[in-house]
Design an enzyme around this catalytic site. Sequence first.
Site, PDB file in Angstrom:
ATOM      1  N   TYR A  71       0.716  -1.175   0.117  1.00 22.01           N
ATOM      2  CA  TYR A  71       0.125   0.076  -0.363  1.00 22.01           C
ATOM      3  C   TYR A  71       0.656   1.459   0.087  1.00 22.01           C
ATOM      4  CZ  TYR A  71      -4.100   2.992   1.039  1.00 22.01           C
ATOM      5  OH  TYR A  71      -4.995   3.611   0.806  1.00 22.01           O
ATOM      6  N   PHE A 123      -7.034  20.129 -24.921  1.00 22.20           N
ATOM      7  CA  PHE A 123      -7.668  18.008 -25.546  1.00 22.20           C
ATOM      8  C   PHE A 123      -9.175  18.449 -24.625  1.00 22.20           C
ATOM      9  CE2 PHE A 123      -8.203  13.888 -24.109  1.00 22.20           C
ATOM     10  CZ  PHE A 123      -8.678  12.678 -24.855  1.00 22.20           C
ATOM     11  N   ASP A 124     -10.181  17.626 -25.397  1.00 22.96           N
ATOM     12  CA  ASP A 124     -11.531  18.131 -24.598  1.00 22.96           C
ATOM     13  C   ASP A 124     -11.883  17.482 -23.043  1.00 22.96           C
ATOM     14  OD1 ASP A 124     -11.106  14.571 -24.975  1.00 22.96           O
ATOM     15  OD2 ASP A 124     -12.874  15.316 -25.987  1.00 22.96           O
ATOM     16  N   ASP A 214       1.235  19.595 -21.396  1.00 26.93           N
ATOM     17  CA  ASP A 214      -0.114  18.214 -21.529  1.00 26.93           C
ATOM     18  C   ASP A 214       1.036  17.396 -22.648  1.00 26.93           C
ATOM     19  OD1 ASP A 214      -1.511  16.534 -21.851  1.00 26.93           O
ATOM     20  OD2 ASP A 214      -3.236  18.190 -22.423  1.00 26.93           O
ATOM     21  N   ALA A 216       0.788  14.074 -23.387  1.00 26.78           N
ATOM     22  CA  ALA A 216       0.769  13.062 -23.435  1.00 26.78           C
ATOM     23  C   ALA A 216       1.556  12.110 -24.610  1.00 26.78           C
ATOM     24  CB  ALA A 216      -1.357  12.221 -23.869  1.00 26.78           C
ATOM     25  N   LYS A 257      -0.632   6.784 -23.629  1.00 30.97           N
ATOM     26  CA  LYS A 257      -0.617   6.938 -24.678  1.00 30.97           C
ATOM     27  C   LYS A 257       1.273   6.632 -24.924  1.00 30.97           C
ATOM     28  CE  LYS A 257      -4.537   9.426 -25.182  1.00 30.97           C
ATOM     29  NZ  LYS A 257      -4.689  10.645 -24.603  1.00 30.97           N
ATOM     30  N   HIS A 449     -21.879  12.126 -29.155  1.00 34.51           N
ATOM     31  CA  HIS A 449     -21.573  11.048 -30.480  1.00 34.51           C
ATOM     32  C   HIS A 449     -21.339  10.482 -29.624  1.00 34.51           C
ATOM     33  CE1 HIS A 449     -18.542  13.375 -28.219  1.00 34.51           C
ATOM     34  NE2 HIS A 449     -17.438  12.127 -28.538  1.00 34.51           N
TER      35      HIS A 449
END
Length: 463
Positions: A71, A123-124, A214, A216, A257, A449
Amino acid sequence: MRTIIEPFRVKSVEPIRQTTREQREHALGEAGWNLFGLSSDDVLIVLLTDSGTGAMSSEQWAALMRGDESYAGARSFHRFESVVKDLTGFEYVIPTHQGRAAERILFSELVRDGHVVPNNTHFDTTRANVEYQGGEARDLIMPEHRDLHVEAPFKGDLDIEALEATIAEFGAEQVPLVTVTVTDNSGGGQPVSLANLRAVREVCDRHGLPFFLDAARFAENAWFIVQREPGQGDRHPRDVAREMFRMADGCWISLKKDGLANIGGVLAMNDPDLAERCRATLILTEGFPTYGGLAGRDLEALAQGLVEVTEPDYLAYRVRTAEYLAELAWNAGVPTVRPPGGHAVYLDAKGLLPHIPPHELPAQALACELYLTGGVRGVEIGTLMFGRPQPDGAPDTPSRHELVRLALPRRTYTQSHIDYVGEVIEDVALRAEQLRGLRIVSQPRFLRHFTAQLEPLTDGSAS
Ligand SMILES: *Cc1c(COP(=O)(O)O)cnc(C)c1O
């Protein structure tokens, strides 16, 4: 030799299932002409996303067995931490279960009502997390780079003049941090140059603002720098990546990614006070700071993946795959976003299907036809995703672009799979004039979507 081969051989295989066109028509009808609704068993080649869909190496599978599931203070955390520290240079390393968890933790500490967060292209999930805190997520991409077809080496570069103007407009105290996304996912996977990162650093220094990446797709970005930026051609991509991170004060990374694993994220920074506050939130929502929502074995696989991902042979193959698929599309007469990014090829449905107006969802029509023709599953990035229904029943507001993204999972498909996808694109392109649009039958209020139900329009039926 001309052929850039896959720099690996196959040790474990996952069968994929061929279906007939009739079976696919049935499956798509059942799914309401929404590719998100398909069962993956009914898909032959999955190009829906490059997130968490890659193949791990034999060393990563071996690393799983070394996972220490303690842990607190697990060995696996220390291995992960030392790899991330060496790569990024950041002092405080906070694991999270994926990228958006890092965003939520960071922005809940920094972003308030009335703030503005500049980025090249949010990014969204990044945008959603900024807005959730009451901030404005402002995209500052160069105006000339908004053109999908313009060839330029670093179309992800942030517009430095617009950054200065944004800081002047809001006042530096209303800008909690400046962010740059490498590569810019929502802009087509376009890279950001070292020169641009240096310029952002300089602006941040002048105004006393923290600068976060960011990151990724940091390795793909580093490879593009090696390939395209003057004076960088002799460098190892890892060395370039290390310099990119050292330009910033912190970063968050979706490790689904360029972590080369199926789950994981990380938040890292140099500010000790901010790190302490982030860790407090981490404990509340993710877990203890030495695992943060991940199993020890995940941390091991990620530590190994973060080493493998900057190998030049891997990156050459990776970026060449996207280029190669874009060439196949071009040869078939299908325009794509230029130049191709590192992780995906974006087909331009507006260019291919000028007879289908935006409110009849040309990119969705193309995505559906690619599936019906060859079992290939991409994703619409157009009016289905971004358009808005009108209260008076008028046609939906159109999206700026009508694209189908074919995202490439890492180390998963071989050249013959890509050749096959190229043939499917060619077959569809030959019948482009016969393709018809779609009509939305039902849709939710947000993120339509994912779950909207559609039906195809036939000749004579209007929408
Ligand atoms: C995927 C991604 C995220 C979000 O990460 P998740 O792991 O999906 O939560 C954030 N930023 C960029 C640029 C991404 O590509």
